[in-house]
Design an enzyme around this catalytic site. Structure first.
Site, mmCIF file in Angstrom:
data_model
loop_
_atom_site.group_PDB
_atom_site.id
_atom_site.type_symbol
_atom_site.label_atom_id
_atom_site.label_comp_id
_atom_site.label_asym_id
_atom_site.label_seq_id
_atom_site.Cartn_x
_atom_site.Cartn_y
_atom_site.Cartn_z
ATOM 1 N N GLU A 89 0.812 -1.217 0.000
ATOM 2 C CA GLU A 89 0.000 0.000 0.000
ATOM 3 C C GLU A 89 0.847 1.270 0.000
ATOM 4 O O GLU A 89 1.942 1.284 0.551
ATOM 5 C CB GLU A 89 -0.835 0.063 1.287
ATOM 6 C CG GLU A 89 -1.761 -1.085 1.493
ATOM 7 C CD GLU A 89 -2.440 -0.995 2.854
ATOM 8 O OE1 GLU A 89 -3.318 -1.816 3.104
ATOM 9 O OE2 GLU A 89 -2.084 -0.109 3.654
ATOM 10 N N CYS A 332 -2.014 1.898 8.122
ATOM 11 C CA CYS A 332 -1.048 0.981 7.521
ATOM 12 C C CYS A 332 -1.527 -0.468 7.479
ATOM 13 O O CYS A 332 -1.829 -1.068 8.502
ATOM 14 C CB CYS A 332 0.228 1.104 8.348
ATOM 15 S SG CYS A 332 1.426 -0.163 8.064
HETATM 16 S S1 SF4 Z 1 3.693 -0.445 12.997
HETATM 17 FE FE1 SF4 Z 1 4.969 -2.189 13.647
HETATM 18 S S2 SF4 Z 1 4.019 -4.014 12.681
HETATM 19 FE FE2 SF4 Z 1 3.202 -2.189 11.644
HETATM 20 S S3 SF4 Z 1 4.479 -1.909 9.843
HETATM 21 FE FE3 SF4 Z 1 5.324 -0.576 11.469
HETATM 22 S S4 SF4 Z 1 6.865 -1.826 12.489
HETATM 23 FE FE4 SF4 Z 1 5.598 -3.226 11.278
#
Ligand code: SF4
Length: 343
Positions: A89, A332
Site C-alpha cells: 500500500e 497501515c
Molecule cells: S507499525 Fe509495527 S508491525 Fe506495523 S508496519 Fe510498522 S513496524 Fe511493522
C-alpha cells in the site's frame, strides 16, 4: 532487463546504442521530473534507440490493483500488486497546506507484530526491492499530476519496517537524492521506524539531512513491550541514547499513537515528559484507526487535546495529527490485510 533505476545499467545501454548523454538526460527528466508515461518518455530518445530501450528496460515493477479516494479529506489509498502477487500500500495525502505527501511501504507484511497495526497481523513476507519502493513514487506522481500537484514529501511510514530493509532503503534514498533521477532535497524525505538504535544511527551517518521519526507510543517499558514486541530487544534506555545522538542533525519526530486507557493516563504523560526532557524532539500525537480484529480503542478527541496541551505547557513542540482517510482504511496495512483475508 535493466531497471530504469539502475544508473550504471542505463549508462551501458546508452553507450551500446550510441545515444548522446544529453538525450538520456532528457529521457530521465521526462520520466522522473515531468512524470510522463513510458512511451512519451521514450519519444525523447533517438528513433534507433527507442525499440532497444523499450524491450531492454524494466520501467515498472508494480501494478495498481485498487485505488480508494476518501470523500472526507482528499486522501487516496493505493494498493499495488507485485510481480509475484504480493500486495503493498501507499497513501497520498493532500493536506490543506497544499503540500502533497506520499506514505510508502518498504516490505510486504512486517515481522515486528505491533499490536495496533494491521500489517503486523500479516507477518513478514519479504522485503520490497529498490525498484518496488521507487515505483510507488513514480506511479503516485503520475496520478496527482493532472490535479496540478507533485509529490512534495515522502515518508517511509507504510507497510513494513524500513530499518529492517536497510540495503534497499539506503539505495532508494540515494536514488531519491540523485540529481539525474528524482533530485529530492533530504529535508523532504522522512524515515519512520519502530526504533532500532544501530540502524537509526547508521541512517543518520549516511544521510544526515534526511529526517527521522520514531514510533515511541509509550515511555513506559512494560507498556511499550506490550504494544511493540521489538521493544524487548531494544529497550527504552538504549533508544534514548540514539534519540539524543540523532537530534544533533535536527529535531527527531516522536510518533505517539493515543490509545484509550493504555498510554494516555497521567502516569504515561509524566513518563513521556521525563523520558524526552533535554532532547530536541517534535511530538506527534496520532489518533488510532480501529480495524477488524483489534480490541484497542483510540483516545477520544478531548483526551488527545488535553494530552497535547499538557505537553505544550511542559515546553514540548507538539502537534495533534488529523486522521486521514478513515473512510478508506488508510491506516497501515488495513487494505492489503483485508484483501489478503478475503482471498
Ligand atoms: S507499525 Fe509495527 S508491525 Fe506495523 S508496519 Fe510498522 S513496524 Fe511493522
Amino acid at each position: 532487463m535493466v531497471s530504469i533505476y539502475d544508473i550504471e545499467g542505463i549508462e551501458r545501454l546508452r553507450s551500446r546504442h550510441a545515444v548522446q548523454p544529453h538525450r538520456i538526460k532528457l529521457f530521465r527528466n521526462a520520466l522522473f521530473k515531468n512524470v510522463l508515461e513510458r512511451d512519451d518518455a521514450l519519444a525523447t530518445l533517438p528513433e534507433n534507440a527507442q525499440a532497444a530501450f523499450r524491450s531492454e528496460v524494466a520501467f515498472q515493477s508494480l501494478e495498481l490493483a485498487e485505488r480508494r479516494d476518501s470523500e472526507i479529506d482528499g486522501a487516496t489509498k493505493l494498493l499495488f500488486r507485485t510481480a509475484d502477487g504480493a500486495l503493498v500500500e501507499s497513501v497520498i495525502l493532500r493536506p490543506k497546506t497544499g503540500r502533497t505527501s506520499l506514505c510508502i511501504s518498504s516490505q510486504v507484511g512486517c515481522a515486528c507484530a505491533c499490536g495496533f497495526c494491521a500489517t503486523g497481523r500479516m507477518g513478514f513476507l519479504r522485503d520490497l526491492s529498490t525498484a518496488e519502493i521507487l515505483d510507488q513514487i513514480v506511479q503516485a506522481a503520475r496520478m496527482v499530476k493532472p490535479e496540478g500537484r507533485s509529490i512534495r514529501n515522502i515518508v517511509f511510514m507504510g507497510m513494513g519496517e524500513p530499518l529492517l530493509n536497510t540495503g534497499n532503503l539506503f539505495q532508494s534514498l540515494e536514488l531519491l537524492r540523485a540529481a539525474p533521477l528524482f533530485n529530492y532535497a533530504g529535508s523532504r524525505l522522512m524515515v519512520s521506524s519502530v526504533g532500532i538504535p544501530h540502524a537509526m544511527e547508521e541512517l543518520a551517518r549516511r544521510f544526515p539531512e534526511i529526517r527521522q521519526a520514531i514510533s515511541l507510543h509509550s515511555a513506559r517499558q512494560e507498556v511499550r513491550e506490550q504494544l511493540m514486541p521489538l521493544a524487548r530487544k531494544y529497550p527504552l534506555k538504549q533508544l534514548r541514547k540514539s534519540l539524543a545522538a540523532l537530534s544533533a542533525n535536527g529535531k527527531v519526530m516522536v510518533e505517539y499513537l493515543m490509545l484509550d486507557g493504555v498510554n494516555d493516563r497521567d502516569g504515561d504523560l509524566q513518563a513521556l515528559e521525563t523520558y524526552l526532557r533535554g532532547i530536541p524532539v517534535h511530538i506527534n500525537l496520532i489518533p488510532f484507526n480501529a480495524f477488524e480484529g483489534c480490541t484497542l480503542r483510540g483516545t477520544p478527541r478531548p483526551g488527545r487535546e488535553a494530552f497535547a496541551t499538557r505537553l505544550k505547557q511542559a515546553g514540548f513542540d507538539t502537534t495533534l495529527r488529523h486522521s486521514f482517510g478513515t473512510d478508506i482504511a488508510a491506516a497501515c496495512g488495513q487494505l492489503a490485510q483485508g484483501r489478503q483475508t478475503r482471498s
